[in-house]
Design a protein around this motif. Structure first.
Motif, PDB file in Angstrom:
ATOM      1  N   TYR A 298      -9.054   2.528   5.856  1.00  0.00           N
ATOM      2  CA  TYR A 298      -8.679   1.133   6.061  1.00  0.00           C
ATOM      3  C   TYR A 298      -7.373   0.841   5.321  1.00  0.00           C
ATOM      4  O   TYR A 298      -7.231   1.134   4.133  1.00  0.00           O
TER       5      TYR A 298
ATOM      6  N   GLU B 195      -5.329  -2.283   4.408  1.00  0.00           N
ATOM      7  CA  GLU B 195      -5.444  -3.739   4.318  1.00  0.00           C
ATOM      8  C   GLU B 195      -4.150  -4.455   4.703  1.00  0.00           C
ATOM      9  O   GLU B 195      -4.177  -5.512   5.319  1.00  0.00           O
TER      10      GLU B 195
ATOM     11  N   TYR C 238     -10.526   8.239   0.595  1.00  0.00           N
ATOM     12  CA  TYR C 238     -11.282   8.444   1.831  1.00  0.00           C
ATOM     13  C   TYR C 238     -11.427   9.941   2.058  1.00  0.00           C
ATOM     14  O   TYR C 238     -10.495  10.703   1.792  1.00  0.00           O
TER      15      TYR C 238
ATOM     16  N   GLU D 291      -4.803  -0.216  -7.171  1.00  0.00           N
ATOM     17  CA  GLU D 291      -6.148   0.357  -7.147  1.00  0.00           C
ATOM     18  C   GLU D 291      -6.196   1.517  -6.173  1.00  0.00           C
ATOM     19  O   GLU D 291      -5.635   1.442  -5.076  1.00  0.00           O
TER      20      GLU D 291
ATOM     21  N   ASN E 187      -8.101   3.745  -3.497  1.00  0.00           N
ATOM     22  CA  ASN E 187      -9.167   3.706  -2.505  1.00  0.00           C
ATOM     23  C   ASN E 187      -9.155   5.049  -1.797  1.00  0.00           C
ATOM     24  O   ASN E 187      -8.340   5.262  -0.895  1.00  0.00           O
TER      25      ASN E 187
ATOM     26  N   GLU F 214      -5.689   9.172   0.115  1.00  0.00           N
ATOM     27  CA  GLU F 214      -5.748   8.268  -1.029  1.00  0.00           C
ATOM     28  C   GLU F 214      -4.859   7.067  -0.732  1.00  0.00           C
ATOM     29  O   GLU F 214      -3.666   7.232  -0.490  1.00  0.00           O
ATOM     30  N   CYS F 215      -5.452   5.894  -0.761  1.00  0.00           N
ATOM     31  CA  CYS F 215      -4.695   4.669  -0.525  1.00  0.00           C
ATOM     32  C   CYS F 215      -4.636   3.889  -1.829  1.00  0.00           C
ATOM     33  O   CYS F 215      -5.660   3.469  -2.361  1.00  0.00           O
TER      34      CYS F 215
ATOM     35  N   ARG G 213      -3.636   0.514  -3.367  1.00  0.00           N
ATOM     36  CA  ARG G 213      -3.484  -0.838  -2.847  1.00  0.00           C
ATOM     37  C   ARG G 213      -3.219  -1.802  -3.991  1.00  0.00           C
ATOM     38  O   ARG G 213      -3.904  -1.777  -5.008  1.00  0.00           O
TER      39      ARG G 213
ATOM     40  N   SER H  33      -7.749   0.058  10.772  1.00  0.00           N
ATOM     41  CA  SER H  33      -8.685   1.104  10.371  1.00  0.00           C
ATOM     42  C   SER H  33      -8.767   2.145  11.475  1.00  0.00           C
ATOM     43  O   SER H  33      -8.557   1.847  12.658  1.00  0.00           O
TER      44      SER H  33
ATOM     45  N   GLU I 248       0.834  -1.199   0.000  1.00  0.00           N
ATOM     46  CA  GLU I 248       0.000   0.000   0.000  1.00  0.00           C
ATOM     47  C   GLU I 248       0.869   1.249   0.000  1.00  0.00           C
ATOM     48  O   GLU I 248       1.910   1.286   0.658  1.00  0.00           O
TER      49      GLU I 248
ATOM     50  N   ASN J 146      -3.658  -5.061  -5.814  1.00  0.00           N
ATOM     51  CA  ASN J 146      -4.694  -6.095  -5.766  1.00  0.00           C
ATOM     52  C   ASN J 146      -4.130  -7.463  -6.157  1.00  0.00           C
ATOM     53  O   ASN J 146      -2.951  -7.590  -6.497  1.00  0.00           O
TER      54      ASN J 146
END
Length: 191
Positions: A168, A170, A161, A157, A159, A146-147, A149, A175, A134, A151
């Motif tokens: 979160y 991963e 917030y 990708e 993700n 902005e995360c 990650r 979290s 990440e 895949n």
């Protein structure tokens, strides 16, 4: 980052030896060294808030949290960067002295002067680290995280917030409310 005027090109080994004797921190990219400039209070507070929350989460386990004074080696010949926050859960980094080579999480707090590079060239280098899962970019001027990650298909990708959401991560099964990351940070313009 500020380029050193008139500086010579360094090999990775020369950089590591030279930088260890300097009073300031320097990043190393393509044979050049760049002085690390001062951070804002908001920038520092955001990084500390996240690092403290992550430290509490990983305490007693195999992972270690590092802040801006620990560098990461993206590849054998560099570049070498100082992320705002990073986490390594890799046994190979347990005895590290000068730098981390196997992080699973890297976080950069964005500033106007480095945002484009953090999103582009730096992220391209970080993606070459085989253990990285990440990459997180935190806006210091508004509540946006902005995360990126990795895949299962090996693609990065996004993700995102925003205000009122739970962030979160991963890679650490972690979290927290976005408000925790921005605790004690004011978005009002400086006077």
């Amino acid at each position: 980052m500020i380029a050193i005027p008139g500086s010579r090109y360094f090999t990775p080994e020369e950089y590591l030896e030279w930088e260890a004797q300097q009073p300031l921190r320097y990043e190393y990219v393509g044979g050049e060294v760049f002085a690390m400039t001062g951070r804002t209070v908001a920038h520092s507070t955001i990084a500390l808030n996240l690092a403290a929350a992550l430290r509490g989460h990983v305490r007693g386990g195999p992972c270690r949290v590092f802040m801006a004074d620990v560098k990461v080696q993206a590849q054998a010949q560099g570049p070498f960067y100082y992320p705002d926050v990073m986490v390594s859960c890799d046994d190979r980094d347990r005895s590290a002295v000068r730098l981390i080579q196997h992080p699973s999480l890297i976080v950069e707090v964005l500033s106007p002067s480095t945002e484009a590079y953090d999103r582009g060239g730096k992220f391209a280098q970080y993606r070459r680290i085989s253990t990285l899962r990440e990459y997180v970019l935190i806006n210091a001027e508004t509540a946006e995280v902005e995360c990126f990650r990795l895949n299962a298909a090996g693609k990065w990708e996004l993700n995102p917030y925003g205000e009122g959401e739970e962030v979160y991560l991963e890679s650490l099964d972690f979290s927290c409310p976005i408000a925790l990351i921005y605790e004690d940070v004011s978005f009002t313009p400086p006077v």
